[in-house]
Design a protein around this motif. Structure first.
Motif, PDB file in Angstrom:
ATOM      1  N   ASN A  71       0.575  -1.078   0.197  1.00 23.22           N
ATOM      2  CA  ASN A  71      -0.010   0.152  -0.102  1.00 23.22           C
ATOM      3  C   ASN A  71       0.351   1.043   0.012  1.00 23.22           C
ATOM      4  O   ASN A  71       1.412   1.564   1.586  1.00 23.22           O
ATOM      5  N   ARG A  72       1.401   1.758  -1.306  1.00 20.78           N
ATOM      6  CA  ARG A  72       2.406   2.551  -1.264  1.00 20.78           C
ATOM      7  C   ARG A  72       1.706   4.166  -0.851  1.00 20.78           C
ATOM      8  O   ARG A  72       2.372   4.971   0.350  1.00 20.78           O
ATOM      9  N   ASP A  73       0.367   4.240  -1.217  1.00 21.65           N
ATOM     10  CA  ASP A  73      -0.299   4.992   0.026  1.00 21.65           C
ATOM     11  C   ASP A  73       0.362   5.862   1.108  1.00 21.65           C
ATOM     12  O   ASP A  73       0.586   6.526   2.092  1.00 21.65           O
ATOM     13  N   ARG A  74      -0.377   4.555   2.033  1.00 22.44           N
ATOM     14  CA  ARG A  74       0.360   3.949   3.123  1.00 22.44           C
ATOM     15  C   ARG A  74       1.146   4.263   3.951  1.00 22.44           C
ATOM     16  O   ARG A  74       2.040   4.598   4.771  1.00 22.44           O
TER      17      ARG A  74
ATOM     18  N   ILE B  60       3.355   6.000   2.149  1.00 22.77           N
ATOM     19  CA  ILE B  60       3.971   7.136   1.982  1.00 22.77           C
ATOM     20  C   ILE B  60       3.902   8.356   3.393  1.00 22.77           C
ATOM     21  O   ILE B  60       4.407   9.103   4.068  1.00 22.77           O
ATOM     22  N   GLU B  61       2.806   7.644   4.065  1.00 23.87           N
ATOM     23  CA  GLU B  61       1.819   8.258   5.071  1.00 23.87           C
ATOM     24  C   GLU B  61       2.087   7.650   6.333  1.00 23.87           C
ATOM     25  O   GLU B  61       2.864   9.053   7.186  1.00 23.87           O
TER      26      GLU B  61
ATOM     27  N   THR C   5       6.444   9.528   6.242  1.00 23.09           N
ATOM     28  CA  THR C   5       5.874  11.098   6.583  1.00 23.09           C
ATOM     29  C   THR C   5       5.923  11.760   7.726  1.00 23.09           C
ATOM     30  O   THR C   5       7.273  12.350   8.183  1.00 23.09           O
TER      31      THR C   5
ATOM     32  N   TYR D  69       8.784   7.540  -0.690  1.00 23.13           N
ATOM     33  CA  TYR D  69       7.824   7.950   0.228  1.00 23.13           C
ATOM     34  C   TYR D  69       7.946   9.683   0.753  1.00 23.13           C
ATOM     35  O   TYR D  69       7.708   9.987   1.300  1.00 23.13           O
TER      36      TYR D  69
END
Length: 214
Positions: free
Chosen positions: A115-118, A120-121, A124, A155
């Motif tokens: 899950n790339r979005d997760r 990245i989150e 961050t 990321y």
């Protein structure tokens, strides 16, 4: 008359010659090393990168944590990617809350999270903690474990990371680990070590061992 006694005498002469040559080589080497040491007198915080496909990147970084603690330094650790399972280094270092701040802020290997979005989150949020360490001159050594992976997969913004590293306190040391260190990060580092694989137990079907791999 027997010549047998002559063998030990010859052997002794050979040994003396070897020792003499060795001493002369070491004398020359010492002169060279003394000159290099004399030329390297600047004191400053250094950025180290441990990269490559071989084992030992994080292990080396945590060895430096032990060294820093031995000298009375405070240490900050942020683990990117890792965090889904507890590791031996985390369990151990949490015994020293006054000396070590330890943040395991990932959720596991990228092929597990999927899950790339997760990812990245999480990266961050982890970098926000990293910036706190980089602005605290009381922290003598900072370890950013697996930061290279977070940068490799974009990321985090590389320019922002480099700017934050450059702006850290003058005497603060930083160790970055992970495969695939980016050329831009290597360019600003003071010391870069690449770990290479010669043999690995996993290829022989041996599962990761407690106290060795994690």
């Amino acid at each position: 008359m027997s010549d047998l006694p002559s063998a030990p005498i010859a052997s002794s002469i050979d040994s003396d010659n070897i020792n003499t040559r060795h001493q002369r080589r070491m004398e020359r080497k010492k002169a060279l090393m003394d000159e290099k040491i004399q030329q390297a007198q600047r004191t400053t915080g250094v950025l180290l990168i441990h990269t490559g496909n071989g084992k030992g990147k994080s292990s080396s970084a945590f060895g430096m944590v032990m060294r820093a603690l031995g000298h009375g330094m405070k240490v900050g650790v942020v683990q990117f990617i890792k965090g889904a399972m507890s590791t031996g280094e985390e369990i151990f270092l949490r015994r020293f809350p006054d000396e070590v701040e330890f943040y395991a802020m990932g959720e596991g290997y990228t092929w597990e999270t999927q899950n790339r979005d997760r990812d990245i989150e999480k990266a961050t949020v982890a970098w926000a903690q990293a910036k706190k360490f980089l602005s605290d001159p009381s922290i003598g050594l900072v370890v950013f474990d697996e930061l290279n992976i977070a940068l490799k997969y974009h990321y985090l913004d590389l320019d922002t990371v480099i700017a934050d590293l450059d702006a850290r306190p003058e005497m603060q040391h930083v160790v970055v680990t992970g495969r695939g260190a980016l050329p831009e990060l290597i360019a600003i580092a003071d010391t870069v070590t690449e770990m290479n694989v010669v043999k690995h137990a996993f290829k022989d079907g041996i599962v990761a061992q407690v106290g060795v791999e994690w």
